[in-house]
Design a protein around this motif. Sequence first.
Motif, short mmCIF file in Angstrom:
data_model
loop_
_atom_site.label_atom_id
_atom_site.label_comp_id
_atom_site.label_asym_id
_atom_site.label_seq_id
_atom_site.Cartn_x
_atom_site.Cartn_y
_atom_site.Cartn_z
N ALA A 220 7.30 25.52 2.04
CA ALA A 220 6.05 26.21 2.39
C ALA A 220 6.03 27.55 1.69
N VAL A 221 4.93 27.84 1.00
CA VAL A 221 4.78 29.13 0.34
C VAL A 221 3.65 29.87 1.05
N ILE A 222 3.97 31.03 1.60
CA ILE A 222 2.96 31.82 2.32
C ILE A 222 2.47 32.92 1.39
N GLY A 223 1.14 32.99 1.20
CA GLY A 223 0.60 34.04 0.34
C GLY A 223 -0.42 33.46 -0.63
N ALA A 224 -1.25 34.34 -1.20
CA ALA A 224 -2.34 33.87 -2.07
C ALA A 224 -2.40 34.67 -3.36
N SER A 225 -1.40 35.54 -3.58
CA SER A 225 -1.45 36.38 -4.77
C SER A 225 -0.51 35.83 -5.84
N ASN A 226 -0.34 36.62 -6.91
CA ASN A 226 0.38 36.11 -8.08
C ASN A 226 1.78 35.55 -7.77
N SER A 227 2.56 36.31 -6.97
CA SER A 227 3.94 35.86 -6.72
C SER A 227 3.94 34.50 -6.02
N ALA A 228 3.08 34.34 -5.02
CA ALA A 228 3.04 33.09 -4.25
C ALA A 228 2.54 31.95 -5.12
N GLY B 16 9.60 19.49 -8.80
CA GLY B 16 9.86 18.42 -7.83
C GLY B 16 9.90 18.81 -6.37
N ALA B 17 9.43 20.00 -6.02
CA ALA B 17 9.34 20.34 -4.60
C ALA B 17 8.02 19.82 -4.03
N GLU B 18 8.04 19.54 -2.72
CA GLU B 18 6.79 19.16 -2.04
C GLU B 18 6.22 20.45 -1.46
N VAL B 19 5.20 20.98 -2.13
CA VAL B 19 4.76 22.35 -1.82
C VAL B 19 3.53 22.37 -0.93
N THR B 20 3.59 23.21 0.10
CA THR B 20 2.41 23.50 0.93
C THR B 20 2.15 25.00 0.87
N LEU B 21 0.93 25.35 0.51
CA LEU B 21 0.54 26.77 0.48
C LEU B 21 -0.15 27.12 1.78
N ILE B 22 0.22 28.25 2.34
CA ILE B 22 -0.45 28.70 3.57
C ILE B 22 -1.12 30.03 3.25
N ILE B 23 -2.45 30.01 3.29
CA ILE B 23 -3.24 31.14 2.81
C ILE B 23 -4.09 31.68 3.95
N ARG B 24 -3.97 32.99 4.20
CA ARG B 24 -4.65 33.60 5.34
C ARG B 24 -6.18 33.63 5.15
N GLY B 25 -6.60 33.84 3.91
CA GLY B 25 -8.04 33.94 3.63
C GLY B 25 -8.64 32.60 3.25
N PRO B 26 -9.91 32.64 2.79
CA PRO B 26 -10.60 31.38 2.50
C PRO B 26 -10.33 30.82 1.10
N GLU B 27 -9.62 31.57 0.25
CA GLU B 27 -9.45 31.08 -1.14
C GLU B 27 -8.19 31.67 -1.79
N VAL B 28 -7.86 31.13 -2.94
CA VAL B 28 -6.76 31.67 -3.74
C VAL B 28 -7.18 33.09 -4.18
N GLY B 29 -6.24 34.04 -4.14
CA GLY B 29 -6.56 35.45 -4.43
C GLY B 29 -7.32 35.65 -5.73
N GLN B 30 -8.27 36.55 -5.69
CA GLN B 30 -9.10 36.80 -6.88
C GLN B 30 -8.31 37.50 -7.98
N ARG B 31 -7.19 38.16 -7.59
CA ARG B 31 -6.41 38.88 -8.62
C ARG B 31 -5.35 38.00 -9.28
N VAL B 32 -5.30 36.73 -8.90
CA VAL B 32 -4.34 35.83 -9.56
C VAL B 32 -4.71 35.76 -11.04
N LYS B 33 -3.69 35.78 -11.90
CA LYS B 33 -3.90 35.83 -13.35
C LYS B 33 -4.96 34.81 -13.77
N TYR B 34 -5.89 35.25 -14.62
CA TYR B 34 -7.07 34.41 -14.91
C TYR B 34 -6.72 33.08 -15.56
N TRP B 35 -5.54 33.01 -16.19
CA TRP B 35 -5.16 31.74 -16.82
C TRP B 35 -4.36 30.86 -15.85
N VAL B 36 -3.98 31.40 -14.70
CA VAL B 36 -3.22 30.62 -13.72
C VAL B 36 -4.13 30.09 -12.60
#
Length: 323
Positions: free
Chosen positions: A160-168, A179-199
């Motif tokens: 489980a990865v908690i967070g919505a910014s670049n590091s997460a 090969g990990a089974e990844v679940t993202l847990i995000i407090r807000g409604p979307e992936v962070g707007q400051r996440v790198k534009y190519w990612v």
Amino acid sequence: MQNFDVVVIGGGPIGIACGLEAQKKGLSYVILEKGPIVNSLFNYPVNMQFFSSSEKLEIDGIPFISKEAKPKRDEALEYYRRIVTSNNLNIHLFEKVESVTQEKKGFKVTSSKTSYTTDNLIVATGFYDLPNTINVPGEDLPKVSHYYNDPHFYASQKLAVIGASNSAIDAALECYRKGAEVTLIIRGPEVGQRVKYWVRPDIINRIKEGSINAHFNAEVKEIKERELTINTPEGELALENDFVLALTGYKPNFAFLAQLGVQLSDDEKRLPQYNPDTMETNVKGLYLAGVICGGMETHKWFIENSRIHAKMIIEDILTHSNP
Ligand SMILES: Cc1cc2nc3c(=O)[nH]c(=O)nc-3n(C[C@H](O)[C@H](O)[C@H](O)COP(=O)(O)OP(=O)(O)OC[C@H]3O[C@@H](n4cnc5c(N)ncnc54)[C@H](O)[C@@H]3O)c2cc1C
């Protein structure tokens, strides 16, 4: 007890820039670093790639050549290490500053090894030492980490990865691809707007196709040995879980700044008070340099826009002719 014109606390890129500038201007100085050279960068994820191009990470115009336009962590380590060694900078490694007291004139700096006196103290301690905790039961379990290093560790594991910014987002994508089974847990409604534009499109598409699970408007309630409980708009959910990466950001050491007498704003930003033309704080002779200046707004300052602090500070010190 040794006396220096300038004592710099923190041997990150900006602390190093301050030492280099002091040396060029003929001031006696020491940089005190609690870990290895550029300790924060050393502790970044092994495959990390900077969002800045290499010339934006240069200090004092010393060329930074990297294979791609945006350098990797190991190239940055090489670059800053070479600056320290080629210029014979006076840096004391693995020497933590434990306290600073104001003397009649200047400061007494006490480290894990000895004490120093100085009229001019530069605090360049960054923000990477103190993670923003999520304060839920189970956060102290060994399977929970606030730092991400190597995706190999999580292969074939429920992560489980908690967070919505670049590091997460970087961690989620890398671990999914190893090969990990990844679940993202995000407090807000979307992936962070400051996440790198190519990612950002990459993660959005991996979520859409179901390769990475994501829960939005969700918060962790409890972490257990084999399970994670989260609150979602659909109600409480229990997820099977092996490891948790709580990548919810970091913050400067406000207690240390307060101990030094640096005033912080009363709002949630906790902005330290300093003169933006000189970087001198409300405490005479005490300067802030680098990303520490942003308080809780840790996205505001980075190497790119804070490397100029070194010249501003040393110029001010010379103007006051404190030494
Ligand atoms: C994952 C990640 C990616 C980033 N990518 C970029 C990028 O692409 N471009 C960019 O410009 N910026 C980027 N940043 C921001 C920037 O790299 C860092 O914040 C940068 O390290 C800031 O430099 P600094 O010298 O101000 O602080 P730091 O590099 O954090 O240095 C502070 C130093 O102080 C030391 N220290 C702390 N307390 C003490 C003490 N009591 N005694 C002695 N030493 C102490 C620490 O060990 C550390 O080495 C990124 C940050 C992160 C987390």
